[in-house]
Design an enzyme around this catalytic site. Structure first.
Site, mmCIF file in Angstrom:
data_model
loop_
_atom_site.group_PDB
_atom_site.id
_atom_site.type_symbol
_atom_site.label_atom_id
_atom_site.label_comp_id
_atom_site.label_asym_id
_atom_site.label_seq_id
_atom_site.Cartn_x
_atom_site.Cartn_y
_atom_site.Cartn_z
ATOM 1 C CB SER A 240 -0.912 0.011 1.230
ATOM 2 O OG SER A 240 -1.555 1.254 1.366
ATOM 3 C CB CYS A 241 0.594 4.441 -1.894
ATOM 4 S SG CYS A 241 -1.189 4.769 -1.831
ATOM 5 C CB SER A 242 -1.737 4.341 3.043
ATOM 6 O OG SER A 242 -2.440 5.227 2.218
#
Length: 464
Positions: A240-242
């Protein structure tokens, strides 16, 4: 193999059929396709396919991701109006009517090829649109199987299957043509993909680069913060980019925080091993530019350590490195997309904010940041000053940023980063971005004002 024009013709015919569907009919379509990529047996198959095909992440996390992303979108659209009159304000005399966008081109990442596809399809079809997905070349089989499952759901309710298609021609010319002839593009993937979408001449929603960073303040529940951060970082091996790429505990809790991280399966890499790890994680690419090594992306800590030639304790889930200053001179400030986490010791909140700003200005500007604190003044300060599109408080960022039952962020896998990140929106791109809205205005009692009402206080201060 169909051409882009042939697929577009099929999509437009399918969209024309549902253009006049009622809200009940379109909601049945969403439930039908949503179930196919939410049902346990199907998503277990898709998760296994995605990991085997791409080499990214792990099966159990991808199963959870399907439940979270598809279930979250379905929760968000339940009872929402996306057909006909969706809003009426008697005071202003304004009525709003929802209309379809048309045919949408949706570009998918290799890191999350099936859950992103499923969630996007539900949100896009909520607006009575059709969609043609462009999968990553690394995830063609798993994405195609996802789409086949959803097409089966469309057949179940008697809806046209060609509302959901996969781009059959994998050539660069084909994706360029698809972007040009579509009505809207939603691009989730690399910066290069997003830039291509924005330069296509077609309206587009894209995302900026991630590099999520979180502060741990002196009043934080340190054990809880460490558990959340580790769970977030380890989830699907940080696809995830988060997923947190850096964490900034203040000096007052630093030792306690590091002890808690160790309890949660972290190992601090130091000295020569730190240098070996860095040299393995960033290597010259085909163009001679130092870039993230594809062999470490979304791999386990053990696989990464073995590749770097370093020994780590058995049971290690996450590799920690202490960040160095100047931050720009230390490559570990960068996005890592792997269970490797950089830790920066800050003197206090003010110093932590300084580090946070520098980190996100270098990589991930506009994306997100987090903080573990109960002090409203800290939360309010970040809200007022931080150039991030989302600030996640006392939560796992990989879960919280894109919407989760424990917050009310719209569910999505596409996180806008605003002009800070070169995007057209700061919002979580969700079903409301896939409708056009007609404003009908009717005459009401006119508003008026006098010069004194408008400028009176101004004149007293500055004169006429």
């Amino acid at each position: 193999m169909k051409t882009v024009s042939e697929q577009m013709e099929l999509a437009r015919k399918a969209q024309a059929i549902v253009n006049d569907y009622t809200q009940e009919q379109i909601d049945e379509i969403c439930l039908a396709i949503g179930w196919e990529v939410y049902e346990d047996e199907n998503i277990a198959k898709l998760a296994k396919m995605a990991v085997e095909e791409t080499g990214y992440g792990n099966v159990q996390s991808k199963i959870i991701k399907h439940k979270r992303k598809v279930g979250g979108v379905l929760h968000d659209i339940k009872g929402a109006k996306s057909v006909g009159l969706i809003e009426r304000n008697e005071e202003t005399g304004i009525s709003k009517y929802a209309k379809p966008v048309g045919v949408i081109c949706a570009i998918l990442p290799a890191t999350n090829p099936t859950a992103t596809c499923g969630g996007k399809a539900v949100g896009i079809l909520k607006g009575r649109n059709a969609v043609i997905f462009k999968p990553s070349s690394r995830a063609l089989k798993s994405t195609t199987e996802t789409i086949n499952m959803m097409r089966a759901g469309l057949r179940k309710v008697g809806a046209p299957e060609d509302l959901i298609q996969v781009l059959e021609d994998p050539s660069r010319e084909a994706i360029t043509e698809l972007m040009k002839v579509s009505d809207l593009i939603v691009a989730t993937g690399s910066g290069q993909v997003v830039r291509a979408a924005y330069s296509s001449g077609t309206p587009a929603y894209g995302v900026g680069q991630g590099n999520a960073c979180a502060i741990v303040a002196e009043d934080a529940d340190v054990a809880e913060a460490a558990k959340m951060i580790c769970g977030s970082k380890l989830f699907d091996y940080a696809t995830s980019c988060s997923s947190e790429n850096a964490v900034i505990p203040v000096e007052a809790v630093y030792d306690q925080f590091m002890a808690e991280m160790k309890k949660n399966g972290c190992y601090l890499v130091t000295g020569e091993d730190r240098e070996k790890l860095k040299n393995h994680m960033w290597k010259p690419n085909a163009k001679g530019k130092i870039a993230l090594n594809p062999d470490i992306i979304a791999k386990s800590a053990q696989v990464i350590a073995d590749g770097a030639g370093i020994s780590i304790p058995e049971g290690t889930d996450i590799l920690l490195v202490e960040g160095m200053e100047p931050i720009l001179g230390d490559k570990f400030h960068d996005e890592k997309i792997s269970p490797v986490l950089t830790v920066y010791k800050a003197k206090d909140f003010k110093d932590a904010y300084r580090i946070l700003v520098e980190l996100t200005n270098l990589v991930g500007r506009g994306h997100s940041c987090g903080i573990h604190t109960y002090k409203h003044e800290y939360i309010e300060f970040l809200g007022e000053h931080m150039k991030s599109s989302r600030i996640t408080v006392r939560q796992s960022m990989s879960a919280g940023n894109g919407g989760h039952p424990f917050n009310r962020m719209p569910s999505t896998a596409t996180l806008g980063c605003g002009t800070w990140g070169g995007n057209s929106t700061t919002e979580n791109v969700h079903w409301r971005h896939f409708i056009n809205v007609t404003w009908v205005n009717e005459p009401v009692a006119p508003w008026t004002f006098t010069d004194e009402e408008m400028w009176g206080d101004f004149w007293k201060k500055y004169g006429k």
